[in-house]
Write an enzyme that holds these catalytic residues in place. Sequence first.
Site, PDB file in Angstrom:
ATOM      1  N   LYS A 112      23.266  60.441  38.576  1.00 16.07           N
ATOM      2  CA  LYS A 112      23.288  60.753  40.011  1.00 16.07           C
ATOM      3  C   LYS A 112      24.391  61.740  40.347  1.00 16.07           C
ATOM      4  CE  LYS A 112      21.120  56.726  42.048  1.00 16.07           C
ATOM      5  NZ  LYS A 112      21.238  55.627  43.005  1.00 16.07           N
ATOM      6  N   LYS A 197       9.480  56.033  36.792  1.00 17.11           N
ATOM      7  CA  LYS A 197       9.245  54.849  37.612  1.00 17.11           C
ATOM      8  C   LYS A 197       8.912  55.213  39.060  1.00 17.11           C
ATOM      9  CE  LYS A 197      12.660  51.663  39.039  1.00 17.11           C
ATOM     10  NZ  LYS A 197      13.706  50.672  38.808  1.00 17.11           N
ATOM     11  N   LYS A 200      11.946  54.301  45.058  1.00 18.88           N
ATOM     12  CA  LYS A 200      11.844  54.661  46.464  1.00 18.88           C
ATOM     13  C   LYS A 200      12.762  55.804  46.851  1.00 18.88           C
ATOM     14  CE  LYS A 200      14.581  50.528  47.548  1.00 18.88           C
ATOM     15  NZ  LYS A 200      15.466  50.786  46.433  1.00 18.88           N
TER      16      LYS A 200
END
Length: 331
Positions: A112, A197, A200
Amino acid sequence: MTRVFSGVKPTGHLTLGNYLGAIRRWVDVDQRQSDALFCVVDLHALTVDHDPARVRRLTRQAATLLLAAGLDPELCTVFVQSHVDEHARLSYVMECVATDGEMRRMVQYKEKAARERERGGSVRLSLLTYPVLMAADILAYGTDEVPVGDDQTQHVELTRDLAVRFNQRYGHTFVVPRATRPGVAARVMNLQEPTSKMGKSDDSGPGIVYLLDEPDAVRKKVMRAVTDSAAEVVYDPQERPGVANLLEILAACGGGDPEDLSRGYQSYGALKKDTAEAVVELLRPVQERHKALCAEPAYVERVLRDGAEKARGMAKPMVDSAYRAIGLLPA
Ligand code: TRP
């Protein structure tokens, strides 16, 4: 009874992946067989660029959806992380147990942070310390088991290390938790990129089915799912991840085995159509209950208030004893 804790981060709308991969098992198994807490971890949503109004909205929506999906406040504790001060209190103490090297080795942080830097942005310090807050979430409740996906097992390992280290240095205080892999749960992949995956936070809409998507939106997304150019329907997750993903979703919706189901199809079109309808039917009751709960905001608020109070009652003695053990003068 086994104490179970898990959390969902309000950084995006909840997806079919969250539901089939985690929430459904919390509802069907964990809340019935264990002493379970489920937390909307809003503090964690502040570790990356965020819009305050959106976080607030998504936090309320996630809590409402957890109840709509069937978490029952009579059976488990549902609450919002920031309503219980003990998480932040304990997180600081655990920062005094963790090392900076340990934090920098976390894969999710590295990924990230790299992505953020590529965009020319800056990385919030809280992104680095996030796994310590997660450890605090878990340790504050004397948690035995943490049902999480693969991407979180490293954080649970860190939690174990910190608990063991604290106990060795300052005397036995924490239960050392373990990650459990939701056994039967499906691992739902992005419909457009079936090797990653269905998360969200990576807001690439067309490959993600959201729990609150209208039936027609669900149908459109499933019908447009990426497959491959082969003609037969076979279950081969390595070579044909797109088709395997559809078969797994279909199996997870209706029971059955993806490989067996594959034999019933001659064409991708028919498989997609059945999968789309199965997902629409799976989501229908959740969406209906969500709508009913939205009409009763006072009820949801009360559930969250009661949940926070119950959670506080469990966490406070644990965090107080950690404060004493590490050398803080009792107030
Ligand atoms: N880090 C988890 C995620 O991104 C969310 C989370 C925060 C969590 N605290 C937790 C999960 C404690 C389990 C237990 O999905």
